[in-house]
Scaffold this active site. Structure first.
Site, PDB file in Angstrom:
ATOM      1  CB  CYS A 476      -0.951   0.006   1.192  1.00  0.00           C
ATOM      2  SG  CYS A 476      -0.128  -0.151   2.788  1.00  0.00           S
ATOM      3  CG  HIS A 868      -3.789   0.492   4.827  1.00  0.00           C
ATOM      4  ND1 HIS A 868      -3.330  -0.311   3.798  1.00  0.00           N
ATOM      5  CD2 HIS A 868      -4.873   1.160   4.337  1.00  0.00           C
ATOM      6  CE1 HIS A 868      -4.101  -0.140   2.731  1.00  0.00           C
ATOM      7  NE2 HIS A 868      -5.041   0.742   3.039  1.00  0.00           N
TER       8      HIS A 868
END
Length: 1031
Positions: A476, A868
């Protein structure tokens, strides 16, 4: 003489009529005689008057028989008219006798055996029955007569009569609705009527006959409408029969286009449900669906039929929703030229245009469909222009918009498109946002499928029309950076415009990745190839990484790759030349032009007052968090030197962090010079919140003048230092703003204690003060908020979770380099006198450069090694300049206000409010990397030789032929994959009962349990059933 003889004959016949019982024979003899027409007319009038006289049954029946014979077998119009007049007169005046004569037996005999030489399926028999029914409809035997007619009319319709006989039956039923079959037979009657319409053909080219044929068809379809209005349960079975007719693959001749008149009367509110059940019925083969769709497209040739385009488009969308892409491709390629040709005819133009628009806008995987029509577009434009009608003008405007959408979607064919662009140059060009909206809304992959909630693999592309990136295992960090760079539209356009270059392999991979993000039909694509090529060698595969570190490495790689390629190309170009052109530095790289800025760091030694200069090139600014006690607060009072130093300075630990993270340096060589006299000026920094309005008369760049000062440090703080202000996302004491961080970045920094400065002149460590000034503004300003620090106590990296309010618009101070500046910075002297430096400082000026926020990368978590990343982004619409030629006549002020949330494969609509409040709702989700686009500058992202032929009409890059072919090939492969997956769904479909509105007409109307899902219960009528679908 002739007139006198005629008068005598009339008198004699009148006398005979008054006494004779053979009036029928006398009338018949008169009609067969050679007497003039006037004599015959006069005699007929006497016959009609005689009807008022009392007659016995035999006389009445004789007149009924004669009139029936004249009506059905009369060889002239005169005889037929006389028969009708006589029948009406005698039936009206002798109604009881006529009721006995005109009974069910007569009707049955006529409809089964005909009359004399007249065939039983003659139109004349239907017309005769319609004439006689007026006089018996109210009597006691009428029910028996109508019952016979119901059966016989159904029998006739089942034999698929022609349009003329069907029109006569329709006329009869419209006047006498009692003739319509009842109960289940009414549904059968409608179905057979539909099948009969499917057989209608008109072989004549005469205008009168064509008009008559159209009228006959309209009468029949109007009858269906009347029946459906009184019994809606007959609609669905009729549509089922309609599909059976148009999907039949038997026979060489297709069904009649007259069926178009049937579909126009179906309520549009039924369309979605009908198409949903049709496309999800596994018992229907693809060949049948394709045949049905092909025949429906032919209906566009039928004049004056309504809603045909809506049903065709509805079926196209329905097929796209269930991934029947092979049908869509084949039918579109086979029929799009025919649809286009209908635009030449005003009577069918409107419907054809709507279908053409959807066909082209949805056929986005390949330019093949559009290219079929390109050569014919100029002819149509000329024809419509000459026509000069409102219909033609409206069609031209919509056609122009459609063509520009297609050219935008499939660029790279200048020779093919040039004649089209030339003929459409007088029409307005839609803006880019509208084009993208139309393409996104009509794409096959954007159509919703009723089975989507049941089977996630059938999920469609994001409603935003944008493409996501697959997470390949803690990637990510890379996805968020790529998506942020992609939303930096000027950079994206520049990358897409680059020509293939072997020396820029990573840039070419980025170009392919951007191209697929822009044009792929997939919901998300895999960046595996780019990950392998761009990952730093020290990154461990599968482990979470710092996105800022990856961004710096990526920009550095792209810059060095292009720089090396340019140097090699430059040397090869001038290898054989005696000149010294090879000594010149090649032009700036794309990374420099897009993200490169400059700053000057000045360090003033307190002991000798020597000032050293270091000029640096940066691609991003790394902003440290100041201690809460050190945040500069705006005040109207003046500061003294001690107070100013305390506020601007920092402790040892803070100074070390700030010194380490002042800016990310470009690989370009740094210039290190020294001048004689120090001067540090902290220029104003301004920030505008999302709700703050700029003054209309303020230009994008406003000059900020410096006040004079006798002492270069305290005077600056006393008179010139301006604190950044702006609205914050929250009002908590711990909330920071970007203004705080940039003010801290630009504020003077005291170098003392263990962090003292080594002065070359003093040849020892000395206390000093360091100031940074920005001297060149980047086109895209990247700000990294240094949230990750190393805790010396715990010996671990930790994250600063402070909320930072983000401005939508900010103004960044950029120092203007004067001639004096250049002389001082470029001097080779190691020491400058104070007088010279004071002049330099007093002459300083700054520009306030305006930037618009375009991307925010957010980190969710408490550590850089975990968590994330996701990205907010928007298209920043240029205000004063464009990259490449572009004309916008429909400027949309809201075009740049639409935010998108990129979270790996998921892309959704968002807003600036969500960006501002993300940390308020999710404390661990904090803004980490910010992208700002400079406003109002004529910034050219490409070299001049690339900005002409390669730029699209709308300022977007024209892809190379190889890249377009690769995208088209992948799109086709994806459509095939989706269709293959959709075909497997029948093995996993649950069975359920058929919805009430789709039940067969012969089902028990009261059947079903009390808990069954009818149209008013839950989602029964929406999703329907997949076990007993009728289509």
């Amino acid at each position: 003489m002739g007139r006198g003889l005629a008068a005598v004959w009339i008198l004699r016949l009148s006398h005979l009529l008054g006494n004779s019982k053979d009036m029928d024979k006398i009338l018949e003899a008169m009609l067969l005689s050679q007497h003039p027409a006037s004599v015959k007319h006069s005699f007929v009038r006497r016959i009609l008057e005689a009807a008022k006289q009392p007659l016995d049954s035999k006389q009445c029946w004789a007149m009924f028989e004669l009139s029936t014979n004249l009506i059905l077998l009369g060889d002239t119009k005169f005889k037929k008219d006389v028969g009708k007049e006589v029948l009406e007169a005698y039936a009206l005046n002798h109604i009881s006798e006529f009721e006995i004569y005109f009974d069910a037996k007569l009707i049955l005999k006529l409809m089964q055996d005909g009359y004399g030489t007249l065939n039983r399926r003659s139109v004349g028999i239907i017309e005769y029955i319609q004439l006689g029914l007026k006089y018996v409809q109210d009597n006691s035997s009428a029910d028996e007569v109508f019952h016979v007619l119901q059966i016989e009319l159904l029998r006739i319709v089942c034999e698929k009569p022609g349009s003329k006989l069907c029109a006569s039956i329709s006329k009869l039923i419209v006047e006498f609705p009692q003739c319509i079959p009842t109960g289940k037979f009414r549904v059968v009657f409608c179905q057979q009527l539909v099948r009969s319409i499917g057989q209608f053909q008109n072989g004549s080219e005469e205008e009168d006959e064509i008009v008559e044929f159209l009228d006959q068809v309209n009468k029949v379809s109007s009858l269906l409408q009347r029946i459906w209005q009184t019994q809606t349960a007959a609609i669905i079975p009729s549509l089922r029969e309609l599909f059976t007719v148009i999907s039949s693959t038997e026979g060489s001749e297709g069904p009649s286009n007259a069926l178009a008149t049937v579909i126009q009367y179906v309520p549009l509110e039924l369309m979605d449900g009908v198409i949903r059940n049709l496309t999800n019925d596994d018992s229907i083969t693809d060949k049948e669906l394709m045949t049905a769709l092909t025949n429906m497209v032919d209906w566009l040739s039928w004049p004056l039929a309504r809603n045909i385009d809506k049903w065709i488009i509805g079926l196209l969308k329905g097929l796209a929703a269930v991934k029947k892409f092979s049908i869509l491709i084949e039918v579109t390629l086979a029929k799009i030229e025919q649809v286009f040709s209908r635009l030449f005819y005003p009577i069918v133009r409107a419907g054809a245009l709507e279908v053409l628009k959807y066909m082209l806008l949805s056929f986005q995987h390949s330019p093949e469909a559009f290219h079929i029509l390109v050569s014919d577009i100029p002819k149509l434009v000329v024809s419509l222009s000459k026509e000069g009608s409102n219909s033609g003008t409206c069609c031209l405007q919509q056609l122009s918009e459609l063509v520009h959408c297609m050219i935008f979607r499939f660029s790279g064919f200048p020779d093919l498109y040039e004649p089209v662009i030339e003929v459409l140059k007088v029409f307005p060009i839609p803006n880019e946002e509208k084009i993208k909206y139309l393409l996104n809304q009509n794409a096959w992959t954007s159509q919703k499928n009723a089975l989507g909630p049941l089977y996630p693999r059938l999920a469609t592309k994001s409603e935003t029309g944008r493409v996501g990136l697959a997470n390949l295992g803690n990637t990510c960090y890379m996805n968020s950076v790529i998506q942020a760079l992609f939303m930096a539209s000027d950079f994206r356009h520049a990358v897409l415009l680059l020509k293939e270059n072997d020396s820029q392999s990573l840039m070419m991979k980025l170009q392919w990745l951007f191209a697929f993000l822009e044009h792929s039909q997939r919901p998300a694509i895999s960046p595996s190839s780019f990950l392998k090529a761009s990952s730093p060698p020290w990154f461990n595969p599968g482990a979470q990484q710092d996105c800022s570190e990856y961004l710096k490495y990526l920009l550095d790689r792209l810059h060095e790759e292009e720089k090396t390629g340019k140097a090699i190309s430059h040397r090869l170009k001038h290898a054989c030349s005696d000149s010294h052109l090879e000594d010149k530095i090649p032009g700036k790289t794309l990374i420099e032009r897009m993200f490169g800025g400059k700053m000057v760091t000045k360090i003033h030694c307190y002991r000798c007052r020597n000032v050293s200069f270091r000029e640096e090139v940066f691609t991003d600014l790394s902003l440290a968090f100041p201690p809460h006690s050190k945040v500069l607060q705006q005040s109207d009072s003046s500061y003294d030197s001690n107070l100013s130093t305390e506020m601007a300075g920092a402790g040892n630990m803070t100074s070390q962090i700030k010194a380490q993270h002042k800016a990310t340096k470009s690989p370009i060589k740094q210039k290190q010079t020294k001048s004689k006299e120090p001067s540090v000026r902290v220029v104003p920094f301004e920030i505008l919140g999302s709700h703050t309005k700029e003054k209309k008369d303020d230009p994008p760049h406003s000059r900020v003048k410096k006040d004079d000062s006798s002492y270069p440090f305290s005077s600056v703080l006393k008179n010139d230092f301006a604190i950044a202000t702006g609205e914050k996302a929250c009002d908590s004491p711990s909330s920071r703003s970007v203004s705080d961080l940039i003010n801290y970045f630009l504020s003077p920094e005291m170098l003392s204690g263990d962090n003292r400065y080594y002065c070359d002149k003093c040849t020892s460590l000395q206390e000093a003060e360091k100031v940074v000034e920005l001297t060149r503004s980047p086109h895209y300003l990247i700000l990294t908020l240094l949230r990750f620090s190393f805790d010396l106590i715990t010996m671990r990296r930790k994250k600063i979770l402070d909320n930072v309010s983000i401005p939508l618009v900010l103004k960044l101070p950029i120092r203007i380099a004067t001639e004096k500046d250049e002389q001082i910075i470029n001097t080779e002297k190691s020491v400058c006198q104070l007088a010279s430096w004071k002049y330099f400082a007093d002459d300083a000026k700054s520009l306030s450069v305006t930037y618009d926020l375009c991307c925010v990368v957010v980190h969710s978590g408490i550590s850089s090694e975990s968590g994330h990343y996701y990205c907010y982004g928007r298209e920043c619409v240029p205000t004063n300049s464009e990259i490449g030629p572009r004309v916008i006549l429909e400027a949309d002020s809201k075009a740049g206000d639409q935010w998108y949330l990129y979270n790996d494969t998921r892309v959704s609509f968002s807003s600036f409010e969500s960006v501002s409040n993300v940390t308020n709702y999710f404390p661990k989700d904090t803004a980490y990397v910010l992208f700002y686009r400079q406003r109002g500058t004529k910034h050219t992202c490409l070299d001049d030789e690339h900005t002409s032929a390669s730029v699209r009409l709308h300022g977007e890059a024209a892809l190379s032929k190889e890249l377009m072919e690769a995208i088209a090939k992948d799109n086709i492969q994806y459509l095939q994959e989706e269709e293959k997956e959709a075909r497997k769904r029948s093995d996993r479909l649950p069975l359920s009962t058929t919805p009430v509105w789709w039940r067969r007409f012969d089902d028990d109307e009261n059947g079903g349990s009390s808990g069954s899902c009818g149209p008013a219960a839950g989602r029964g009528s929406d999703l329907g059933s997949f076990g007993h679908l009728i289509f």
